[in-house]
Design a protein around this motif. Structure first.
Motif, PDB file in Angstrom:
ATOM      1  N   GLY A 118      23.239  30.700  41.662  1.00 42.91           N
ATOM      2  CA  GLY A 118      23.018  29.790  42.563  1.00 42.91           C
ATOM      3  C   GLY A 118      22.853  30.924  44.003  1.00 42.91           C
ATOM      4  O   GLY A 118      22.331  30.338  44.955  1.00 42.91           O
ATOM      5  N   GLN A 119      23.566  31.761  43.997  1.00 38.89           N
ATOM      6  CA  GLN A 119      23.789  32.796  45.155  1.00 38.89           C
ATOM      7  C   GLN A 119      22.269  33.281  45.408  1.00 38.89           C
ATOM      8  O   GLN A 119      21.809  33.350  46.387  1.00 38.89           O
ATOM      9  CB  GLN A 119      24.476  33.851  45.086  1.00 38.89           C
ATOM     10  N   ALA A 122      20.077  30.617  46.332  1.00 38.16           N
ATOM     11  CA  ALA A 122      20.241  30.008  47.838  1.00 38.16           C
ATOM     12  C   ALA A 122      19.513  31.045  48.802  1.00 38.16           C
ATOM     13  O   ALA A 122      18.939  30.760  49.992  1.00 38.16           O
ATOM     14  CB  ALA A 122      21.817  30.009  48.120  1.00 38.16           C
ATOM     15  N   ALA A 123      19.733  32.229  48.502  1.00 37.01           N
ATOM     16  CA  ALA A 123      19.169  33.494  49.326  1.00 37.01           C
ATOM     17  C   ALA A 123      17.463  33.354  49.238  1.00 37.01           C
ATOM     18  O   ALA A 123      16.965  33.414  50.446  1.00 37.01           O
ATOM     19  CB  ALA A 123      19.645  34.818  48.867  1.00 37.01           C
ATOM     20  N   LEU A 128      15.881  34.755  52.831  1.00 34.76           N
ATOM     21  CA  LEU A 128      16.497  36.233  53.107  1.00 34.76           C
ATOM     22  C   LEU A 128      15.773  37.474  52.692  1.00 34.76           C
ATOM     23  O   LEU A 128      15.470  37.116  51.219  1.00 34.76           O
ATOM     24  CB  LEU A 128      17.931  36.313  52.761  1.00 34.76           C
ATOM     25  N   ARG A 130      15.102  40.866  50.579  1.00 33.22           N
ATOM     26  CA  ARG A 130      15.724  41.367  49.731  1.00 33.22           C
ATOM     27  C   ARG A 130      16.969  42.253  49.870  1.00 33.22           C
ATOM     28  O   ARG A 130      17.957  42.096  49.434  1.00 33.22           O
ATOM     29  CB  ARG A 130      14.681  42.334  48.864  1.00 33.22           C
ATOM     30  N   ARG A 132      18.733  42.377  52.553  1.00 33.32           N
ATOM     31  CA  ARG A 132      19.597  41.374  53.161  1.00 33.32           C
ATOM     32  C   ARG A 132      20.474  40.679  52.096  1.00 33.32           C
ATOM     33  O   ARG A 132      21.604  40.556  52.125  1.00 33.32           O
ATOM     34  CB  ARG A 132      18.935  40.387  54.124  1.00 33.32           C
ATOM     35  N   ALA A 136      24.265  41.426  52.002  1.00 36.23           N
ATOM     36  CA  ALA A 136      25.173  40.421  52.706  1.00 36.23           C
ATOM     37  C   ALA A 136      25.567  39.620  51.652  1.00 36.23           C
ATOM     38  O   ALA A 136      26.721  38.614  51.982  1.00 36.23           O
ATOM     39  CB  ALA A 136      24.316  39.717  53.812  1.00 36.23           C
ATOM     40  N   VAL A 137      24.968  39.115  50.625  1.00 33.99           N
ATOM     41  CA  VAL A 137      25.285  38.233  49.741  1.00 33.99           C
ATOM     42  C   VAL A 137      25.831  38.692  48.311  1.00 33.99           C
ATOM     43  O   VAL A 137      27.073  38.311  48.045  1.00 33.99           O
ATOM     44  CB  VAL A 137      24.156  37.056  49.352  1.00 33.99           C
ATOM     45  N   PRO A 140      28.735  41.936  48.448  1.00 36.05           N
ATOM     46  CA  PRO A 140      30.194  41.724  49.027  1.00 36.05           C
ATOM     47  C   PRO A 140      30.972  40.840  47.877  1.00 36.05           C
ATOM     48  O   PRO A 140      32.047  41.209  47.638  1.00 36.05           O
ATOM     49  CB  PRO A 140      29.964  41.051  50.240  1.00 36.05           C
ATOM     50  N   GLN A 141      30.093  40.077  47.214  1.00 38.63           N
ATOM     51  CA  GLN A 141      30.825  39.448  46.229  1.00 38.63           C
ATOM     52  C   GLN A 141      31.093  39.984  44.867  1.00 38.63           C
ATOM     53  O   GLN A 141      32.098  39.785  44.167  1.00 38.63           O
ATOM     54  CB  GLN A 141      29.868  37.919  45.858  1.00 38.63           C
TER      55      GLN A 141
ATOM     56  N   ARG B 103       6.574  34.554  51.107  1.00 33.44           N
ATOM     57  CA  ARG B 103       7.587  34.342  52.070  1.00 33.44           C
ATOM     58  C   ARG B 103       7.155  33.471  53.361  1.00 33.44           C
ATOM     59  O   ARG B 103       8.046  32.619  53.844  1.00 33.44           O
ATOM     60  CB  ARG B 103       8.206  35.737  52.545  1.00 33.44           C
ATOM     61  N   PHE B 113      21.187  22.254  47.208  1.00 35.33           N
ATOM     62  CA  PHE B 113      21.318  22.110  45.928  1.00 35.33           C
ATOM     63  C   PHE B 113      22.424  21.463  45.391  1.00 35.33           C
ATOM     64  O   PHE B 113      23.174  21.077  46.052  1.00 35.33           O
ATOM     65  CB  PHE B 113      21.550  23.836  45.410  1.00 35.33           C
ATOM     66  N   ASN B 117      26.058  26.029  46.522  1.00 41.02           N
ATOM     67  CA  ASN B 117      25.383  27.333  46.634  1.00 41.02           C
ATOM     68  C   ASN B 117      25.670  27.923  48.168  1.00 41.02           C
ATOM     69  O   ASN B 117      24.895  28.804  48.674  1.00 41.02           O
ATOM     70  CB  ASN B 117      24.063  27.569  46.273  1.00 41.02           C
ATOM     71  N   PHE B 119      27.643  30.578  50.554  1.00 43.83           N
ATOM     72  CA  PHE B 119      27.872  31.840  50.317  1.00 43.83           C
ATOM     73  C   PHE B 119      29.419  32.170  50.528  1.00 43.83           C
ATOM     74  O   PHE B 119      29.924  31.935  51.904  1.00 43.83           O
ATOM     75  CB  PHE B 119      27.179  33.096  51.665  1.00 43.83           C
ATOM     76  N   ASN B 121      31.466  34.355  50.590  1.00 45.43           N
ATOM     77  CA  ASN B 121      31.823  35.643  51.517  1.00 45.43           C
ATOM     78  C   ASN B 121      31.721  35.589  52.899  1.00 45.43           C
ATOM     79  O   ASN B 121      32.141  36.290  53.551  1.00 45.43           O
ATOM     80  CB  ASN B 121      31.282  36.883  50.727  1.00 45.43           C
ATOM     81  N   VAL B 135      16.045  36.072  59.095  1.00 47.96           N
ATOM     82  CA  VAL B 135      14.801  35.729  58.917  1.00 47.96           C
ATOM     83  C   VAL B 135      13.971  35.627  59.971  1.00 47.96           C
ATOM     84  O   VAL B 135      12.895  35.868  60.142  1.00 47.96           O
ATOM     85  CB  VAL B 135      14.671  34.611  57.877  1.00 47.96           C
ATOM     86  N   ARG B 179      22.792  24.336  56.836  1.00 48.68           N
ATOM     87  CA  ARG B 179      22.324  25.672  56.644  1.00 48.68           C
ATOM     88  C   ARG B 179      20.812  25.537  56.392  1.00 48.68           C
ATOM     89  O   ARG B 179      20.012  26.255  57.069  1.00 48.68           O
ATOM     90  CB  ARG B 179      22.815  26.294  55.403  1.00 48.68           C
TER      91      ARG B 179
END
Lengths: 217, 271
Positions: A118-119, A122-123, A128, A130, A132, A136-137, A140-141, B103, B113, B117, B119, B121, B135, B179
């Motif tokens: 799902g992360q 979402a990106a 976002l 690639r 980034r 950033a996503v 870090p996780q 893109r 979703f 979902n 983030f 962090n 973006v 978001r």
């Protein structure tokens, strides 16, 4: 049989502590090399290009499945013949870092795979870029998951540093060995080396367990 | 923050201009031997709110995921705002689109979703500013101002500095809505956005979405099991079965006098 002499321990301790300092340096620098290089392997192995993943996976498997001591000998005795000479400690750091990077690569892989799909979705949904998404996503996780495991490899590496004595790095075991060779008295030097190892590695592993509890919630 | 339920129908969607925004042309999607979408055609006009209903496994979510480019169609083409989404024209021929093209087209689409979902962090505010900054190239200040405005819209002004895990599911989903909106998409995809929520948290999320549906001209494509909500916000309802649209029409028509037997069966099961 020899009797334990504290006086002898007092005499040899400064040299052993000098060795300990070398051991700690080898572990710290070796860890940094393995952390950085392992990430490079892990990311390269996820590349969509097989021309990149093939050679990298061969190199990684080769290093992972051959003994560290053989690799150290290769770096120390064979490479100079090809005009590549490094000081003993630097050779040890490269050897440890390279060897352990093949294991940290696996740790990173598991950490990255552990980030829920799902992360990524979402990106993508946010478009976002690639880079980034990774910086950033995902990473870090992933790092939160891998820090405790990486810590365990640092301890393992710490305990592998006596192998560097074989390539004349002046680590603890090397010092103990030189002392004993001169005095013919092995008991105190080798025992003290063992004690110094546990004095460092056991508290470190406790610290890691605490860190794990904090990070993995 | 909740929408006025007495809002008259005529003023519900002030800026519908009726041009075609989404077009599916003979889209087929298979998972292994299972055909989820079978040569599907449908269009959505700009500003419309379209709800996809039907039994699970009928391909509703697959449509949203195709639009979000989380999946690629096996056959057929999808157009968004007149541009091909997963293809591009090169020398008069239609070829699979490069990442850059996809893109660009995808920037017009946002998605919320089922599992939020967010983030984990990043704090709430950065969850919302991350994409506008990286973006759209919006300045940090401008992005934060936009984010605060949206948090106000979803009723979470007090939670900017929290991490997602410190929020309830309903609050997380409202952040996820903010978001998605922060990218100012033309199309908002809602994928069973209340299915993972505790029953008492559903209303808050639906109120926010009603509010957005009634006060903006954003096009919505919605997969939901909340039939009352669907009836409330939809201009059109598409009934899916086995990868095909078997019936479509206004909510009044679909919910009160469905023509198709499968629709009747489905509605009697869920209503």
């Amino acid at each position: 049989m020899n009797t334990w002499s504290w006086g002898y321990v007092g005499d040899i301790l400064p040299d052993l502590l000098k060795g300990l300092w070398i051991t700690v340096q080898a572990t710290l620098y070796g860890s940094l090399v393995s952390f950085a290089l392992g990430l490079v392997w892990a990311l390269a192995l996820r590349s969509p290009s097989r021309r990149l993943t093939w050679p990298v996976s061969i190199v990684v498997e080769f290093i992972r499945n051959t003994p560290l001591l053989v690799q150290l000998f290769f770096l120390f005795f064979v490479l100079p013949g090809w005009g590549l000479t490094f000081p003993p400690l630097a050779t040890g750091v490269i050897g440890l870092g390279l060897h352990y990077s093949t294991f940290t690569a696996e740790v990173y892989r598991a950490g990255i795979d552990g980030v829920p799909a799902g992360q990524w979705e979402a990106a993508t949904a946010l478009s976002l870029p690639r880079r980034r998404t990774w910086s950033a996503v995902i990473l870090p996780q992933a790092f939160r998951r891998v820090v405790p495991v990486l810590g365990n490899y640092v301890i393992a590496m710490f305990k592998d540093t006596p192998m560097l004595a074989a390539i004349t790095v002046g680590d603890m075991l090397f010092q103990a060995n030189s002392i004993s060779a001169a005095t013919f008295d092995y008991m105190e030097p080798i025992t003290v080396v063992g004690v110094l190892f546990i004095v460092i590695s056991y508290p470190t592993s406790l610290l890691l367990r605490a860190l794990e509890r904090r990070l993995v919630r | 923050m909740s929408a006025d339920p007495n809002l008259p129908e005529e003023t519900a969607n002030p800026a519908v201009d009726g041009t075609e925004l989404i077009r599916f042309d003979h889209v087929t999607k298979r998972f292994g031997a299972h055909t989820v979408l079978d040569s599907l055609d449908f269009t959505v006009s700009s500003g419309k709110h379209v709800t996809l209903i039907g039994p699970s496994g009928s391909g509703k979510t697959t449509i949203l995921r195709l639009l979000m480019t989380l999946l690629t169609p096996d056959e057929g083409t999808i157009k968004v705002g007149g541009d091909y989404l997963t293809h591009e024209e090169k020398g008069g021929r239609l070829v699979p689109a490069g990442e850059k093209h996809t893109r660009e087209v995808r920037k017009n689409i946002g998605m919320v979703f089922q599992q939020f979902n967010l983030f984990p962090n990043m704090k709430v505010l950065r969850n919302i500013t991350e994409a506008p900054v990286h973006v759209l190239g919006l300045g940090k200040e401008a992005a934060e101002e936009r984010a605060r405005g949206l948090l106000d819209l979803v009723g979470l002004t007090d939670h900017v500095d929290k991490y997602p895990t410190q929020l309830s599911g309903g609050q997380q989903q409202r952040v996820a809505i903010a978001r998605a909106l922060a990218m100012r998409p033309q199309v908002l995809l809602l994928d069973e956005v209340t299915s993972a929520l505790d029953p008492e948290l559903v209303a808050g999320v639906l109120d926010v979405l009603r509010d957005i549906a009634h006060t903006t001209d954003i096009t919505m494509l919605c997969v939901t099991h909340e039939m009352n909500f669907a009836r409330d916000i939809s201009d059109d309802v598409l009934m899916f079965d086995a990868g095909r649209v078997i019936e479509s029409g206004t909510p009044e028509k679909i919910f009160t006098e469905p023509e198709h037997e499968r629709t009747r069966e489905f509605l009697s099961a869920v209503l």
